[in-house]
Design a protein around this motif. Sequence first.
Motif, PDB file in Angstrom:
ATOM      1  N   UNK A 115       0.803  -1.218   0.000  1.00  0.00           N
ATOM      2  CA  UNK A 115       0.000   0.000   0.000  1.00  0.00           C
ATOM      3  C   UNK A 115       0.836   1.268   0.000  1.00  0.00           C
ATOM      4  N   UNK A 116       2.025   1.204   0.564  1.00  0.00           N
ATOM      5  CA  UNK A 116       2.920   2.356   0.511  1.00  0.00           C
ATOM      6  C   UNK A 116       3.246   2.701  -0.940  1.00  0.00           C
ATOM      7  N   UNK A 117       3.597   1.676  -1.717  1.00  0.00           N
ATOM      8  CA  UNK A 117       3.956   1.909  -3.111  1.00  0.00           C
ATOM      9  C   UNK A 117       2.726   2.087  -4.002  1.00  0.00           C
ATOM     10  N   UNK A 118       1.620   1.483  -3.648  1.00  0.00           N
ATOM     11  CA  UNK A 118       0.389   1.663  -4.425  1.00  0.00           C
ATOM     12  C   UNK A 118      -0.066   3.124  -4.383  1.00  0.00           C
ATOM     13  N   UNK A 119      -0.049   3.707  -3.192  1.00  0.00           N
ATOM     14  CA  UNK A 119      -0.506   5.094  -3.063  1.00  0.00           C
ATOM     15  C   UNK A 119       0.513   6.061  -3.659  1.00  0.00           C
ATOM     16  N   UNK A 120       1.816   5.792  -3.477  1.00  0.00           N
ATOM     17  CA  UNK A 120       2.845   6.668  -4.030  1.00  0.00           C
ATOM     18  C   UNK A 120       2.906   6.582  -5.553  1.00  0.00           C
ATOM     19  N   UNK A 121       2.510   5.433  -6.099  1.00  0.00           N
ATOM     20  CA  UNK A 121       2.587   5.247  -7.548  1.00  0.00           C
ATOM     21  C   UNK A 121       1.243   5.348  -8.247  1.00  0.00           C
ATOM     22  N   UNK A 122       0.530   4.223  -8.388  1.00  0.00           N
ATOM     23  CA  UNK A 122      -0.729   4.237  -9.133  1.00  0.00           C
ATOM     24  C   UNK A 122      -1.751   5.254  -8.649  1.00  0.00           C
ATOM     25  N   UNK A 123      -1.951   5.378  -7.337  1.00  0.00           N
ATOM     26  CA  UNK A 123      -3.002   6.275  -6.879  1.00  0.00           C
ATOM     27  C   UNK A 123      -2.678   7.734  -7.171  1.00  0.00           C
ATOM     28  N   UNK A 124      -1.448   8.154  -6.867  1.00  0.00           N
ATOM     29  CA  UNK A 124      -1.113   9.555  -7.131  1.00  0.00           C
ATOM     30  C   UNK A 124      -1.166   9.847  -8.627  1.00  0.00           C
ATOM     31  N   UNK A 125      -0.712   8.904  -9.451  1.00  0.00           N
ATOM     32  CA  UNK A 125      -0.756   9.118 -10.893  1.00  0.00           C
ATOM     33  C   UNK A 125      -2.193   9.230 -11.394  1.00  0.00           C
ATOM     34  N   UNK A 126      -3.076   8.375 -10.895  1.00  0.00           N
ATOM     35  CA  UNK A 126      -4.476   8.403 -11.321  1.00  0.00           C
ATOM     36  C   UNK A 126      -5.146   9.715 -10.925  1.00  0.00           C
ATOM     37  N   UNK A 127      -4.888  10.165  -9.698  1.00  0.00           N
ATOM     38  CA  UNK A 127      -5.480  11.418  -9.215  1.00  0.00           C
ATOM     39  C   UNK A 127      -4.950  12.603 -10.019  1.00  0.00           C
ATOM     40  N   UNK A 128      -3.643  12.629 -10.250  1.00  0.00           N
ATOM     41  CA  UNK A 128      -3.049  13.740 -11.004  1.00  0.00           C
ATOM     42  C   UNK A 128      -3.602  13.794 -12.424  1.00  0.00           C
ATOM     43  N   UNK A 129      -3.655  12.644 -13.086  1.00  0.00           N
ATOM     44  CA  UNK A 129      -4.123  12.616 -14.470  1.00  0.00           C
ATOM     45  C   UNK A 129      -5.569  13.086 -14.588  1.00  0.00           C
ATOM     46  N   UNK A 130      -6.449  12.543 -13.749  1.00  0.00           N
ATOM     47  CA  UNK A 130      -7.870  12.838 -13.892  1.00  0.00           C
ATOM     48  C   UNK A 130      -8.264  14.151 -13.231  1.00  0.00           C
ATOM     49  N   UNK A 131      -7.848  14.357 -11.989  1.00  0.00           N
ATOM     50  CA  UNK A 131      -8.329  15.505 -11.226  1.00  0.00           C
ATOM     51  C   UNK A 131      -7.558  16.795 -11.494  1.00  0.00           C
ATOM     52  N   UNK A 132      -6.312  16.678 -11.956  1.00  0.00           N
ATOM     53  CA  UNK A 132      -5.519  17.875 -12.249  1.00  0.00           C
ATOM     54  C   UNK A 132      -5.497  18.173 -13.739  1.00  0.00           C
ATOM     55  N   UNK A 133      -5.200  17.140 -14.545  1.00  0.00           N
ATOM     56  CA  UNK A 133      -5.089  17.346 -15.984  1.00  0.00           C
ATOM     57  C   UNK A 133      -6.367  17.014 -16.754  1.00  0.00           C
ATOM     58  N   UNK A 134      -7.321  16.378 -16.066  1.00  0.00           N
ATOM     59  CA  UNK A 134      -8.601  16.087 -16.701  1.00  0.00           C
ATOM     60  C   UNK A 134      -8.550  15.028 -17.784  1.00  0.00           C
ATOM     61  N   UNK A 135      -7.617  14.108 -17.672  1.00  0.00           N
ATOM     62  CA  UNK A 135      -7.507  13.037 -18.666  1.00  0.00           C
ATOM     63  C   UNK A 135      -7.470  11.683 -17.975  1.00  0.00           C
ATOM     64  N   UNK A 136      -7.948  10.684 -18.669  1.00  0.00           N
ATOM     65  CA  UNK A 136      -7.893   9.308 -18.183  1.00  0.00           C
ATOM     66  C   UNK A 136      -7.841   8.396 -19.397  1.00  0.00           C
ATOM     67  N   UNK A 137      -7.079   7.308 -19.333  1.00  0.00           N
ATOM     68  CA  UNK A 137      -6.983   6.415 -20.487  1.00  0.00           C
ATOM     69  C   UNK A 137      -8.353   5.883 -20.912  1.00  0.00           C
ATOM     70  N   UNK A 138      -8.553   5.781 -22.193  1.00  0.00           N
ATOM     71  CA  UNK A 138      -9.778   5.171 -22.702  1.00  0.00           C
ATOM     72  C   UNK A 138      -9.787   3.704 -22.290  1.00  0.00           C
ATOM     73  N   UNK A 139     -10.977   3.105 -22.131  1.00  0.00           N
ATOM     74  CA  UNK A 139     -11.066   1.725 -21.635  1.00  0.00           C
ATOM     75  C   UNK A 139     -10.125   0.739 -22.331  1.00  0.00           C
ATOM     76  N   UNK A 140     -10.015   0.859 -23.656  1.00  0.00           N
ATOM     77  CA  UNK A 140      -9.176  -0.097 -24.383  1.00  0.00           C
ATOM     78  C   UNK A 140      -7.682   0.141 -24.176  1.00  0.00           C
ATOM     79  N   UNK A 141      -7.320   1.279 -23.559  1.00  0.00           N
ATOM     80  CA  UNK A 141      -5.913   1.580 -23.313  1.00  0.00           C
ATOM     81  C   UNK A 141      -5.539   1.542 -21.836  1.00  0.00           C
ATOM     82  N   UNK A 142      -6.497   1.222 -20.976  1.00  0.00           N
ATOM     83  CA  UNK A 142      -6.221   1.239 -19.541  1.00  0.00           C
ATOM     84  C   UNK A 142      -5.198   0.196 -19.118  1.00  0.00           C
TER      85      UNK A 142
END
Length: 207
Positions: free
Chosen positions: A96-123
Amino acid sequence: MTKELVLYTNPQSRGRIARWMLEEVGVPYSTEILEYGGSMKSPEYLAINPMGKVPAIRHGDQVVTEGAAICAYLAETFPEAGLAPRPEERASYYRWLFFVAGPMEAAITDLKVFGVEPEPEKQMMAGYGSYAAVVDNLSHWFNTNAYVTGERFTAADVYVGAQVNWGISFGTLEKRPELIDYAARVADRDAFRRATEMDEALVKEKA
């Protein structure tokens, strides 16, 4: 002789994570406050962290950057604080230390800051898959566990707890009951309150 321990931070930054961890550990340290675009990019500080970002700590001749790494380093360097994982806790601690530092922060930054998220076929190409998958995964854990390793607070909860707390406060993380409860648990600690009071006092000084 005890090695000098220095925190490089700004009260309006992820440096709050490092200060909280230092207060949990309970060892003496000094603080260097850096300004965005100024001393944070100075040659003196770039020699410590070439990224020109905070937090960083210097412990004797050792330098550690990145919030999660600082939490792990301090827990292992000062085992008497009881914040490092026990053998049976290591799996969930590191997971969980690495999950939050990696995937979670990246997901939040991409969607909530930059407003982008991979399309389903590219996730499948993104380490986090989707924002919803990240939040579901974390929420599922805290549905049945009080802390990152189960029933005991560890250094991983400093990092994970800070990120969850900020996400809920700033609206970048869904306000699910299990996450709200977890954020409240980790914030109900003397070290968290001390660290918060210190940083809030610094913010007021600058205002």
